[in-house]
Design an enzyme around this catalytic site. Structure first.
Site, PDB file in Angstrom:
ATOM      1  N   CYS A  13     -51.859  18.107   2.614  1.00  0.00           N
ATOM      2  CA  CYS A  13     -51.710  17.524   3.951  1.00  0.00           C
ATOM      3  C   CYS A  13     -51.814  15.998   3.873  1.00  0.00           C
ATOM      4  CB  CYS A  13     -52.775  18.091   4.886  1.00  0.00           C
ATOM      5  SG  CYS A  13     -52.940  17.205   6.448  1.00  0.00           S
ATOM      6  N   CYS A  39     -54.834  14.572   5.723  1.00  0.00           N
ATOM      7  CA  CYS A  39     -56.079  14.708   4.955  1.00  0.00           C
ATOM      8  C   CYS A  39     -56.127  13.625   3.878  1.00  0.00           C
ATOM      9  CB  CYS A  39     -56.156  16.096   4.318  1.00  0.00           C
ATOM     10  SG  CYS A  39     -56.157  17.468   5.494  1.00  0.00           S
TER      11      CYS A  39
END
Length: 462
Positions: free
Chosen positions: A382, A385
């Protein structure tokens, strides 16, 4: 059909034969006209830069006329049997050759090759840089935009500014009214908040784009590799479009140019400031990536620019479908072998506890903890993230010895359903705090992921 080729040499010669030609039966007249006209068609190996019809005036020449979409202007150029064939070219090789070229050089190459058969896709955001580059080449150029009917007022005002600045007419393409009515009447105005943005984008953006591109042989976009690391990190400066079809129809009939693919966002903005180019006023309000009003919002400190789009969804869904070819299934090969995807892990530091499902379950069972815990639920692939990694690692270092433990829990794959049910996982990343004297975790409600904001959350609840 005859009216579209009246300026060709064949048509001029046919007029001198009108006296004898008129004596032929109607069917014979039609056959004779086709034979005369086709005998003077360009060869299949004609160069890209040649026009389909010499009498066609470029869109941005004097006294431009506004079109509702690209299709009408392209469709009137010549009938199907008069369309020249594109010469074959190795676009992977061309992309390599242009890797170190400037956006201006790439733009000039694109316009030189395709002339009136290429157009710039303009969204009303920082891709106005494309229009400036096209203007600087001194070549005629076309610009089109998708008007979804749900853009911000500031975006519409910006369109008007751009038209006046460059003395052009943007070719607006609109969704089919019946399809929009059906969607809204069936599911309401804001169904995308509940079942995802893909259906609405397909009706309001993807289908109109598909219709528009059918009138072109190439298009120019403002994609950059740093815009969305999860989906655009491998965008080349030129490629055969993997999704849409062009004028010829079929796979490989459309070429996609991305002149600023290798340019950083900051450098694009430095260029816009240096050239004193008008920009959308939404940028000054914190908007970076701009789309439809209900699906776009300002980004916050510590957020990636694409987090301002469809913020209620997972990171890997951050494409509307216009550049669907960028999306790769990061799990496809690994899952086929029954394995987790191989990606570099995040939040690696001595002050971080790597929690397993058992560890999380134990935290959930404890009603009276000796220490508070703050835990991030993440997926290594991600990009959001990845974007908060530095601040979360710094948080762990600051909280060392404070009585608050910092942990991470990889919550994708098989753990995702558990995290959604037990830890209120919405999208990645999600941060939760396990206070000392509470049996249930408390979800961090903000999307500000800078260290100070996370510290304030911890200090208020530990």
């Amino acid at each position: 059909m005859a009216f579209s080729v009246t300026s060709s040499p064949a048509a001029i010669r046919s007029s001198s034969l009108s006296s004898s030609f008129d004596q032929l039966p109607r069917a014979a007249q039609f056959s004779a006209f086709q034979a005369l006209d086709r005998s003077h068609l360009p060869s299949a190996a004609a160069n890209f830069s040649r026009r389909r019809c010499s009498a066609v005036r470029q869109l941005n020449a004097a006294e431009p006329k506004r079109n509702d979409s690209i299709v009408p202007s392209a469709a009137t150029l010549s009938p199907p049997e008069l369309v020249e064939k594109l010469e074959e070219e190795d676009y992977e090789k061309l992309a390599e050759e242009l890797t170190n070229a400037s956006p201006l050089q790439i733009m000039d190459k694109a316009l030189e090759k395709f002339g009136n058969d290429i157009a710039i896709a303009f969204s009303g955001a920082e891709d106005v840089a494309l229009i400036e580059y096209a203007h600087l080449t001194g070549r005629p150029f076309r610009v089109f935009s998708l008007d979804t009917g749900r853009l911000n007022p500031e975006t519409y005002k910006f369109f008007d500014q751009v038209e006046k600045r460059y003395n052009i007419r943007i070719e607006y393409t609109f969704p089919e009214a019946e399809e929009v009515q059906s969607l809204v009447r069936t599911k309401g105005l804001f169904s995308f908040y509940e079942d995802g943005h893909q259906e609405c984008c397909r009706v309001r953006k993807v289908k109109p784009l598909r219709r528009a591109l059918k009138g072109l042989r190439a298009w120019i976009t403002g994609q950059r590799k740093d815009q969305s690391p999860g989906t655009r990190s491998e965008v080349p400066v030129v490629q055969v479009d993997p999704v849409f079809e062009g004028l010829e129809g079929g796979v490989g009939s459309l070429v996609k140019w991305n002149p600023v693919a290798n340019v950083k966002g900051n450098d694009v903005w430095n260029f816009l400031r240096a050239m004193d180019v008008p920009v959308n006023t939404l940028h000054a309000q914190g908007y970076i990536s701009i789309g439809c009003e209900p699906c776009t919002r300002p980004v916050l400190p510590g957020q990636h620019e694409r987090e301002g789009r469809w913020w209620w969804e997972d990171a890997k869904a951050k494409e509307c479908g216009l550049h669907k070819g960028n999306i790769k299934d990061e799990n496809s090969t690994a899952e086929a072998n029954g394995l987790a995807p191989v990606v570099a892990d995040l939040f690696v530091t001595k002050n971080m506890v790597d929690l397993t499902r058992v560890g999380i379950e134990n935290l959930l069972k404890l009603k009276d903890r000796k220490e508070a815990w703050i835990v991030v639920m993440y997926a290594p692939w991600c990009q959001f993230c990845q974007g908060m990694e530095a601040s979360y690692v710094e948080l762990a270092d600051k909280l060392e010895g404070s009585g608050v433990r910092v942990g991470k829990f990889r919550a994708d794959g098989e753990e995702k359903e558990f995290a959604q049910k037990e830890l209120s996982l919405g999208s990645f990343p999600t941060v939760v705090l396990f206070p000392k004297h509470s049996s249930r975790p408390i979800k961090y409600p903000s999307e500000k992921r800078d260290v100070d904001s996370l510290m304030a959350f911890v200090n208020a609840l530990q």
